[in-house]
Design an enzyme around this catalytic site. Structure first.
Site, PDB file in Angstrom:
ATOM      1  N   ARG A 153       6.103  10.049   0.718  1.00 41.87           N
ATOM      2  CA  ARG A 153       4.898  10.305   1.310  1.00 41.87           C
ATOM      3  C   ARG A 153       4.807  11.549   1.945  1.00 41.87           C
ATOM      4  NH1 ARG A 153       4.238   5.025   4.485  1.00 41.87           N
ATOM      5  NH2 ARG A 153       2.328   5.959   5.328  1.00 41.87           N
ATOM      6  N   LYS A 165      -2.213  10.145  14.154  1.00 44.77           N
ATOM      7  CA  LYS A 165      -3.485  10.744  14.402  1.00 44.77           C
ATOM      8  C   LYS A 165      -4.523   9.669  14.566  1.00 44.77           C
ATOM      9  CE  LYS A 165      -4.207  11.416   9.295  1.00 44.77           C
ATOM     10  NZ  LYS A 165      -5.198  10.474   8.828  1.00 44.77           N
ATOM     11  N   ARG A 169       7.781  -2.780   4.954  1.00 45.06           N
ATOM     12  CA  ARG A 169       7.081  -2.693   3.790  1.00 45.06           C
ATOM     13  C   ARG A 169       7.615  -1.735   2.823  1.00 45.06           C
ATOM     14  NH1 ARG A 169       1.404  -1.066   6.506  1.00 45.06           N
ATOM     15  NH2 ARG A 169       1.770   0.945   4.949  1.00 45.06           N
ATOM     16  N   ARG A 175       9.359   0.308  11.608  1.00 43.21           N
ATOM     17  CA  ARG A 175       8.349  -0.528  11.520  1.00 43.21           C
ATOM     18  C   ARG A 175       8.583  -1.866  10.941  1.00 43.21           C
ATOM     19  NH1 ARG A 175       2.425   1.855  10.132  1.00 43.21           N
ATOM     20  NH2 ARG A 175       2.249   3.563  11.838  1.00 43.21           N
ATOM     21  N   ARG A 216      -9.861  16.779   2.515  1.00 43.01           N
ATOM     22  CA  ARG A 216      -8.331  16.670   1.822  1.00 43.01           C
ATOM     23  C   ARG A 216      -7.912  17.837   0.928  1.00 43.01           C
ATOM     24  NH1 ARG A 216      -6.460  10.859   2.358  1.00 43.01           N
ATOM     25  NH2 ARG A 216      -5.734  11.182   4.646  1.00 43.01           N
TER      26      ARG A 216
END
Ligand SMILES: [Zn+2]
Length: 214
Positions: free
Chosen positions: A166, A13, A155, A122, A88
């Site tokens: 998450r 996004k 990470r 990633r 949120r």
């Protein structure tokens, strides 16, 4: 046009908000950036935010709302905005309706499999922070940064277990907000499963939803 951007981690996004902002020439407002700027500039709100963050507490709705309200009242938002990271919670959504009309909510949706591969692939440079992807943007030499020769690492929030967590947290927190906008007829789901080379396919869906807004 006043547009709210929603989407899970890894749905892209942020990237799409930037592209839309350039194309329509109205600003992209990232609430994460607003927090960082307020802290850096040491504004009244910034000092409060810093206290919450340093204690590891959530920033209360009223502070987030005040920060966003101030920002959206600035001149550059008079023709609209793409708002990323707010609302949120239902309380934030209800508060926003009192100071800004929302024309459309673009909800970027990607499957768990796609998100896993995007975020899980990633790699970040320890030295300069450059970001690679093992499949889509691989470095010339595996594990080594093209730019500075630094070591690449995964990470801790991009391991498979962390990504799963998450996504779970995101769904629990954001589902009520998504339902809220869906009921109001403002929600537009955008299929964001396409690889980045096919960004046009995602963008054209957005255009379709935005075309009749002023
Ligand atoms: Zn580097």
């Amino acid at each position: 046009m006043n547009i709210v951007i929603l989407g899970s981690p890894g749905a892209g996004k942020g990237t799409y908000a930037k592209i839309l902002s350039d194309k329509y020439n109205i600003p992209r407002i990232s609430v994460g950036d607003l927090f960082r700027k307020a802290i850096r500039d040491e504004t009244e709100l910034g000092k409060k935010i810093k206290d919450y963050v340093s204690r590891g507490d959530l920033i209360p709705d009223e502070i987030v709302i005040e920060l966003v309200k101030e920002r959206l009242q600035k001149d550059d938002c008079k023709n609209g905005f793409f708002l990323d990271g707010f609302p949120r919670t239902i309380a934030q959504a209800e508060a926003m309706e009192k100071f800004k009309k929302i024309d459309k909510v673009l909800n970027f949706v990607a499957s768990d499999r796609v998100i896993m591969s995007r975020l899980g692939g990633r790699r970040t440079c320890r030295e300069c922070g450059a970001i690679y992807h093992v499949k889509e943007v691989p470095p010339k030499v595996e594990g080594v940064c093209d730019r500075c020769g630094g070591r690449l690492y995964q990470r801790s929030d991009e391991t498979p277990q962390a990504i799963k967590n998450r996504l779970r947290v995101y769904r629990e927190k954001t589902m009520p907000v998504i339902d809220y906008f869906r009921k109001k007829g403002l929600l537009a789901d955008i299929d964001a499963n396409y690889p980045f080379e096919e960004v046009d396919k995602v963008f054209s869906q957005c255009e379709k939803h935005l075309q009749n807004l002023s």
